[in-house]
Design a protein around this motif. Sequence first.
Motif, PDB file in Angstrom:
ATOM      1  N   GLY A 118       8.158   2.531   1.990  1.00 14.94           N
ATOM      2  CA  GLY A 118       7.751   1.131   2.072  1.00 14.94           C
ATOM      3  C   GLY A 118       8.672   0.211   1.301  1.00 14.94           C
ATOM      4  N   SER A 122      11.368  -2.543   2.803  1.00 18.50           N
ATOM      5  CA  SER A 122      11.251  -3.945   2.392  1.00 18.50           C
ATOM      6  C   SER A 122      12.569  -4.464   1.827  1.00 18.50           C
ATOM      7  N   VAL A 132       9.353  -8.073   4.870  1.00 17.41           N
ATOM      8  CA  VAL A 132       8.481  -7.051   5.450  1.00 17.41           C
ATOM      9  C   VAL A 132       7.640  -6.443   4.337  1.00 17.41           C
ATOM     10  N   TRP A 134       5.324  -3.748   2.268  1.00 17.63           N
ATOM     11  CA  TRP A 134       5.542  -2.302   2.201  1.00 17.63           C
ATOM     12  C   TRP A 134       4.428  -1.488   2.833  1.00 17.63           C
ATOM     13  N   LEU A 135       3.159  -1.931   2.705  1.00 16.98           N
ATOM     14  CA  LEU A 135       2.044  -1.087   3.123  1.00 16.98           C
ATOM     15  C   LEU A 135       2.053  -0.780   4.628  1.00 16.98           C
ATOM     16  N   PRO A 136       2.227  -1.760   5.511  1.00 22.25           N
ATOM     17  CA  PRO A 136       2.277  -1.417   6.935  1.00 22.25           C
ATOM     18  C   PRO A 136       3.399  -0.430   7.262  1.00 22.25           C
ATOM     19  N   VAL A 137       4.518  -0.541   6.554  1.00 16.65           N
ATOM     20  CA  VAL A 137       5.634   0.383   6.786  1.00 16.65           C
ATOM     21  C   VAL A 137       5.244   1.797   6.385  1.00 16.65           C
ATOM     22  N   SER A 138       4.591   1.926   5.237  1.00 15.19           N
ATOM     23  CA  SER A 138       4.182   3.256   4.770  1.00 15.19           C
ATOM     24  C   SER A 138       3.163   3.884   5.720  1.00 15.19           C
ATOM     25  N   LEU A 139       2.221   3.096   6.194  1.00 17.92           N
ATOM     26  CA  LEU A 139       1.222   3.620   7.126  1.00 17.92           C
ATOM     27  C   LEU A 139       1.849   3.998   8.463  1.00 17.92           C
ATOM     28  N   ALA A 140       2.793   3.163   8.929  1.00 21.09           N
ATOM     29  CA  ALA A 140       3.500   3.516  10.161  1.00 21.09           C
ATOM     30  C   ALA A 140       4.304   4.792   9.968  1.00 21.09           C
ATOM     31  N   LEU A 354      -3.387   4.358   0.529  1.00 17.99           N
ATOM     32  CA  LEU A 354      -4.348   3.250   0.537  1.00 17.99           C
ATOM     33  C   LEU A 354      -4.978   3.046  -0.833  1.00 17.99           C
TER      34      LEU A 354
END
Length: 511
Positions: A118, A122, A132, A134-140, A354
């Motif tokens: 993430g 970013s 960008v 970080w969290l959406p990247v890590s989940l993706a 999360l």
Amino acid sequence: MSSPTPDEPPGLRTGTLTTADVSFFVVSAAAPLTVMAGVAPVAILLGGIGAPVGYLLAGLTLTVFAVGFTTMSRHVRSAGAFYAYITRGLGKPVGIAAALVAMLGYNGMEIGVYGLLGSATSDTAAALGHDVPWLPVSLAGLLVIWYGGYRSIDFGAKVLGVLLVAETGILVLLAAGVLLDGGADGLSLGGLAPAHVLTGGTAAVLAFAFAAFTGFESTVIYRREARNPERTIPRATYIAVAFLGLFYAFVVWTVIQAFGEDKVVQAAAADPGGLFFAAITTYVGAWAADLMHVLIVTSVLASLLAFHNAINRYTLSLADEGVLPKAFGRIHPRHRSPYVAGAAQTALGALVVLAFALAGADPYQQLLLWVNTPGMIGLMVLQLLAALAVPCFFRRIDHTEGVLRTVVAPVAAFLLLAGAIGLVTAHVDLFTGASTTVNTVLVSLTPAVFLLGLLLAYRLRRTRPETYARFAAEPTDPGDPACPHPTSSSSTPASATPSSPTPRPSPSMAD
């Protein structure tokens, strides 16, 4: 390649992975580009121009470890990797405890890296003018890695091969640019002099160097899927540790030459995160720096996929042993992958990511460093126990291996690894940047999990003796006597084949 009959459940794809494939898995787990661009500047800052020697010394130590480790791999056919080796040498209680430490170690090394994914993405987006989170990247990333593990092992090997060539290629491009230009002040080997190697920062450099090799020993995890594993596994292990040791030392040396031996420490102190990017911009071009930013992200993805596959196979083995629920041992009928284990590991990763996000934690300073550190220590402890297990194992079987491989090298590795663990724990603050309380908790996790494993072993022996009895046993094993204990003479010929070691009768501390 074997195929299951309609009446038998599917298994892993046997005879699939070549020496190169296994090497891609373990070298990718180490994430060479990320280690160099993200961590090597700190090693230079602490150890000065002698930092490259730290990587060579760490590589030599792990090569010594690999001598006994790979020799034992010719005699132990279990897919349990570290815990199987430790069980065969030190007994079931220690082996079961090692299995839990392995789960801590590999999960810690992988899940923490989602924070790095993430933050690196970013930073790369910011360098290219975009914002960008970080969290959406890590989940993706969790979904991408789950899919990579869900597919067949040869699919994963191909992906890792491409990504590894790309990330090492950009470092080779940087090195070539420096060498062709002659560096800032001309090329010099002055950093190899004892005066620069034996400094106050040497211990810290060695700690970082050992951490950079994490995961190289996972070659044995792929035994079931390797072609001719008696040859493939040892070769891949030596290739991985030799490549990493020499490549790390060479790249760090070239970056020192890029700035000059009298200026590089100052440059590392001013901007450690930008040291490699500044070097490649100067000697290759700004376009190469942009490409390096992108390839750091793919380097992290490669590391995540390699560790994910390793964790899945550990989980599969423990499910086959009966220690974990049988559902984790299910194999996908088409892809022949441990897909249930992969889904469970992905769910665990999502929960941890999360939880850190909800707590407002920094993805690099806390999610990565706090989760990775106990993982790294756990894997180093496993190496230590495996080194000790080698002479114990060979002491109680008939074999034709030499004393150098079965006693001298593993004992030397045990002593060297004990020193390495001491260095890492003594300088753990350099890895975490956390308070003394947090560091104490992180360092204590490995011994706490080991103790929990011992308690689980004694509970299994009392409540599920059949599961306990077959834990990490070879298919033809009548039992699993442990070292050290007096042994009686064996009537088995000394020419017993390496793939089927014959244990000498001896009492077992496991029983």
